[in-house]
Scaffold this motif. Structure first.
Motif, PDB file in Angstrom:
ATOM      1  N   PRO A 179      49.757 -12.014  82.036  1.00  0.00           N
ATOM      2  CA  PRO A 179      48.322 -12.041  81.847  1.00  0.00           C
ATOM      3  C   PRO A 179      47.972 -12.096  80.368  1.00  0.00           C
ATOM      4  CG  PRO A 179      48.898 -10.459  83.524  1.00  0.00           C
ATOM      5  CD  PRO A 179      50.180 -10.940  82.915  1.00  0.00           C
ATOM      6  N   ARG A 186      56.891  -6.319  86.846  1.00  0.00           N
ATOM      7  CA  ARG A 186      55.954  -7.332  87.294  1.00  0.00           C
ATOM      8  C   ARG A 186      56.472  -7.891  88.608  1.00  0.00           C
ATOM      9  NH1 ARG A 186      58.276 -10.499  83.152  1.00  0.00           N
ATOM     10  NH2 ARG A 186      56.602  -9.869  81.774  1.00  0.00           N
ATOM     11  N   VAL A 239      42.120 -14.637  86.361  1.00  0.00           N
ATOM     12  CA  VAL A 239      43.429 -14.133  85.918  1.00  0.00           C
ATOM     13  C   VAL A 239      44.497 -14.636  86.874  1.00  0.00           C
ATOM     14  CG1 VAL A 239      42.468 -12.082  84.828  1.00  0.00           C
ATOM     15  CG2 VAL A 239      43.165 -11.984  87.228  1.00  0.00           C
ATOM     16  N   GLU A 269      49.017 -10.829  87.897  1.00  0.00           N
ATOM     17  CA  GLU A 269      48.399  -9.812  87.039  1.00  0.00           C
ATOM     18  C   GLU A 269      48.023  -8.572  87.839  1.00  0.00           C
ATOM     19  OE1 GLU A 269      44.593  -8.094  85.107  1.00  0.00           O
ATOM     20  OE2 GLU A 269      45.011  -8.875  87.120  1.00  0.00           O
ATOM     21  N   THR A 279      48.935  -4.779  86.660  1.00  0.00           N
ATOM     22  CA  THR A 279      47.787  -3.917  86.365  1.00  0.00           C
ATOM     23  C   THR A 279      47.797  -2.643  87.191  1.00  0.00           C
ATOM     24  OG1 THR A 279      46.356  -5.766  85.726  1.00  0.00           O
ATOM     25  CG2 THR A 279      45.259  -3.740  86.452  1.00  0.00           C
TER      26      THR A 279
END
Length: 378
Positions: free
Chosen positions: A12, A116, A162, A166, A170
């Motif tokens: 991101p 991720r 986005v 992401e 997040t």
């Protein structure tokens, strides 16, 4: 994510490189794609834990203690799509790259414990549990992420335009589930996550997986070098195959998804052909690795629950699975991103809600990645 000085494609905030789209070699950015892997291997992992059903005392509790789970329902609350009472189930399967321990050695980057998810698949199991549809969501899809709460209670504001992955970086699993439910309007009944270090070990303990390639695949980034022909892939080669994006097709994440889907079918065939119960030690080693590899929602967070879940899927073979990519089109403003093809995607979501087959018209003419039929099972 890794603490790196230069933004990595797929992270991101990175706008990606601009320029014309090219085919295969030399195409676009060179990401350090040392991560994820085909994480729908969680199905296989779930099936292997049947060892716990023997009631083997210490072994059962050890396997039970291996399993990590997160309380998705508590984090998401009641503002979710309604459960559909038609006998079907929807499972979100994620592949994660936890940047620590053995994953650091495979994926590079800092040993900072961050993570991720670049592989996401919605698995829809139809009523009767004899067939399934799998919808892959490209990580490079630009979406509007809803406000979400992570499993630690942290609040995260909504964000527009986005990348899909992401959501995981997040707010972790809960935010990923929230985002998928927002995109699809479909409630996820379960959540499974597999880390790619465990995936590699699991493939090795299975004795490898047989695939056939119709062309040479060579990608230094994923350490993959395969001639055209039949191969029994080691764990390292399997991981390279499902993470490569430069060695085939147009070099995009969409092409990689096509390889992942082909590998899923090969993996399922491999597991169905193995008599695990004939070798108790091997069965235990597989169960130990599998239960260490998966993270589940709370409802699946025990050996018994995984056993029950896996038993409900054991009748589904590779020929009983329809695998598609969420309908997308290339972003005209950035060749490294894709946008949801809304009207066609809605056909997919409507079919799954109604427990119906995905119509061929839903994916006709959408971006594909041009890697179909490069890899097949056996």
């Amino acid at each position: 994510m890794s603490a790196e000085s230069t933004p990595e494609p797929g992270i991101p905030g990175d706008t990606g490189t601009k320029g014309p789209r090219r085919r295969a070699k030399g195409r676009r950015r060179r990401p350090r794609d040392k991560r994820k892997g085909l994480m729908i291997a969680a199905w296989t992992a779930a099936g292997i834990v049947v060892l716990g059903g023997t009631g083997a005392g210490y072994l059962y509790f050890k396997l039970n203690g291996n399993i990590k789970s997160v309380d998705i329902d508590q984090a998401l609350g009641t503002d979710r799509p309604d459960k559909v009472d038609n006998g079907s189930e929807n499972i979100l399967v994620l592949g994660s790259d936890t940047r620590s321990g053995s994953n650091k050695a495979l994926g590079g980057g800092a040993d900072d414990g961050s993570a991720r998810s670049d592989t996401a698949m919605i698995v829809h199991v139809y009523e009767g549990h004899k067939k399934a549809s799998v919808v892959s969501i490209p990580r490079d899809t630009l979406i509007d992420r809803p406000t979400c709460t992570d499993t630690e209670g942290g609040k995260h504001d909504a964000a527009s335009g986005v990348m899909f992955n992401e959501s995981y970086s997040t707010g972790g699993a809960a935010c990923s589930v929230k985002t998928v439910e927002s995109i699809t309007g479909i409630r996820m009944d379960h959540y499974l996550e597999v880390d790619f270090a465990g995936f590699q070990k699991l493939i090795d303990e299975l004795g490898g997986v047989e695939v056939t390639t119709t062309e040479k695949i060579k990608d230094p980034d994923s350490h993959l070098d395969l001639e055209a022909g039949k191969h029994r892939l080691t764990g390292e080669q399997a991981l390279g195959l499902v993470r490569t994006r430069h060695g085939v097709g147009d070099g995009s994440d969409l092409g990689r998804i096509q390889l992942q889907q082909a590998f899923v079918k090969a993996l399922i065939n491999q597991v169905r052909d193995i008599n695990l119960f004939g070798d108790p030690k091997r069965l235990y080693n597989l169960a130990d690795t599998a239960t260490k590899t998966v993270t589940t929602d709370s409802d699946l967070g025990s050996v018994n629950s995984l056993m029950s879940f896996a038993n409900g899927l054991k009748g589904i073979g590779s020929k009983d699975m329809t695998m598609v990519t969420m309908p997308v089109r290339y972003d005209p403003a950035d060749p490294n991103r894709v946008l949801v093809a809304e009207s066609q995607a809605e056909q997919v979501w409507k079919a799954l809600k109604n427990d119906e087959p995905i119509p061929k018209s839903a994916t006709k003419g959408t971006a594909t990645g041009d890697a179909k039929d490069v890899v097949s099972a056996g």
